[in-house]
Design a protein around this motif. Structure first.
Motif, PDB file in Angstrom:
ATOM      1  N   HIS A  49       0.830  -1.210   0.000  1.00  0.00           N
ATOM      2  CA  HIS A  49       0.000   0.000   0.000  1.00  0.00           C
ATOM      3  C   HIS A  49       0.862   1.258   0.000  1.00  0.00           C
ATOM      4  O   HIS A  49       0.575   2.233  -0.704  1.00  0.00           O
ATOM      5  N   CYS A  50       1.957   1.227   0.773  1.00  0.00           N
ATOM      6  CA  CYS A  50       2.809   2.416   0.886  1.00  0.00           C
ATOM      7  C   CYS A  50       3.616   2.665  -0.381  1.00  0.00           C
ATOM      8  O   CYS A  50       3.783   3.820  -0.799  1.00  0.00           O
TER       9      CYS A  50
ATOM     10  N   GLN B 127       0.691   1.743  -3.740  1.00  0.00           N
ATOM     11  CA  GLN B 127      -0.697   2.189  -3.619  1.00  0.00           C
ATOM     12  C   GLN B 127      -1.683   1.063  -3.944  1.00  0.00           C
ATOM     13  O   GLN B 127      -2.763   1.288  -4.480  1.00  0.00           O
ATOM     14  N   GLU B 128      -1.285  -0.178  -3.642  1.00  0.00           N
ATOM     15  CA  GLU B 128      -2.185  -1.310  -3.822  1.00  0.00           C
ATOM     16  C   GLU B 128      -2.988  -1.533  -2.543  1.00  0.00           C
ATOM     17  O   GLU B 128      -2.444  -1.459  -1.441  1.00  0.00           O
ATOM     18  N   ARG B 129      -4.253  -1.819  -2.704  1.00  0.00           N
ATOM     19  CA  ARG B 129      -5.112  -2.101  -1.553  1.00  0.00           C
ATOM     20  C   ARG B 129      -5.049  -3.589  -1.234  1.00  0.00           C
ATOM     21  O   ARG B 129      -5.308  -4.431  -2.089  1.00  0.00           O
ATOM     22  N   VAL B 130      -4.681  -3.902   0.000  1.00  0.00           N
ATOM     23  CA  VAL B 130      -4.632  -5.295   0.453  1.00  0.00           C
ATOM     24  C   VAL B 130      -5.980  -5.639   1.057  1.00  0.00           C
ATOM     25  O   VAL B 130      -6.403  -5.051   2.053  1.00  0.00           O
ATOM     26  N   THR B 131      -6.679  -6.597   0.459  1.00  0.00           N
ATOM     27  CA  THR B 131      -8.034  -6.933   0.884  1.00  0.00           C
ATOM     28  C   THR B 131      -8.017  -7.925   2.040  1.00  0.00           C
ATOM     29  O   THR B 131      -6.994  -8.555   2.334  1.00  0.00           O
ATOM     30  N   ARG B 132      -9.165  -8.063   2.672  1.00  0.00           N
ATOM     31  CA  ARG B 132      -9.289  -9.057   3.748  1.00  0.00           C
ATOM     32  C   ARG B 132      -9.105 -10.471   3.204  1.00  0.00           C
ATOM     33  O   ARG B 132      -8.548 -11.340   3.879  1.00  0.00           O
TER      34      ARG B 132
ATOM     35  N   THR C 243       0.722  -8.527  -3.888  1.00  0.00           N
ATOM     36  CA  THR C 243       0.360  -9.375  -2.745  1.00  0.00           C
ATOM     37  C   THR C 243      -0.107 -10.747  -3.205  1.00  0.00           C
ATOM     38  O   THR C 243       0.242 -11.778  -2.612  1.00  0.00           O
TER      39      THR C 243
ATOM     40  N   ASN D 242     -11.658  -9.493  -9.488  1.00  0.00           N
ATOM     41  CA  ASN D 242     -11.313  -8.076  -9.524  1.00  0.00           C
ATOM     42  C   ASN D 242     -10.980  -7.624 -10.936  1.00  0.00           C
ATOM     43  O   ASN D 242     -11.316  -6.511 -11.352  1.00  0.00           O
TER      44      ASN D 242
END
Length: 212
Positions: free
Chosen positions: A34-35, A38-43, A156, A206
């Motif tokens: 993410h840092c 800028q990828e969102r790590v999902t649950r 990820t 996705n």
């Protein structure tokens, strides 16, 4: 740095412990994705990551740690691997896969060449054959394939799918070497496969959602 510390760790620590330590790298990848990208790590990815890690513990069954120097080498190798994956993912957005792989391997060869002068003893023919196959198949071709998929997948997801590596070694040993893993080991392999299936389905969903 990753490969050098990895091989040095193998000389000091049981292989199961080394591999399990290296497979902590996807945790760092998920935490930094993410840092840095800028990828969102999902649950779902986090659940798959935890499941794959538990499965790997069952598959690898690590032994004794092997001392502070061994643990330090494992930690450096894992962090270097995580950094390499994140940097590769960022570079692949603008640079072709073949060029990334070529430059990586060329720089590695140049930096490690002086080590040949430290131990000038010539390897046997069998060693040369094994080393050559490692360089061509398991370094060059494997790196190309990995980077090609890394270009298309979230970093990820790619990290989680790496947990299939010890499972493939387990199956190969069972088929070709007549090894008989314990039931707990097979359970671990199943957990890794479930984790891989979960994260793959999420990635496909996705991709379809983005395309739609």
């Amino acid at each position: 740095m990753h490969w050098l510390t990895f091989v040095m760790a193998l000389q000091r620590v049981p292989i199961g412990t080394v591999l399990l330590g290296i497979y902590l790298a996807p945790l760092a990848i998920a935490g930094l994705a993410h840092c840095t990208l800028q990828e969102r790590v999902t649950r779902g990815q986090l659940a798959s990551l935890a499941l794959a890690l538990v499965g790997s513990v069952f598959v690898l069954q690590p032994g004794q740690a092997g001392g502070l120097d061994g643990l330090t080498l494992i930690a450096v190798s894992a962090l270097a691997y995580a950094g390499s994956t994140l940097a590769s993912k960022k570079t692949l957005s603008t640079v072709p896969t073949v060029q990334v792989a070529t430059v990586q391997l060329a720089v590695t060869a140049v930096l490690l060449m002086p080590w040949l002068t430290i131990h000038p003893k010539l390897p046997s023919r069998v060693d040369v054959l094994v080393i050559t196959s490692l360089g061509l198949v398991y370094s060059a071709l494997a790196l190309l394939a990995y980077l090609a998929f890394l270009r298309r997948l979230p970093v990820t997801t790619a990290g989680i799918l790496l947990y299939l590596e010890p499972v493939s070694a387990l199956v190969a040993g069972w088929i070709f070497l007549g090894e008989h893993p314990a039931p707990l080991t097979w359970l671990g392999a199943c957990l890794v496969l479930v984790a891989g299936t979960m994260v793959s389905k999420e990635s496909v969903s996705n991709t379809k959602a983005e395309a739609g």
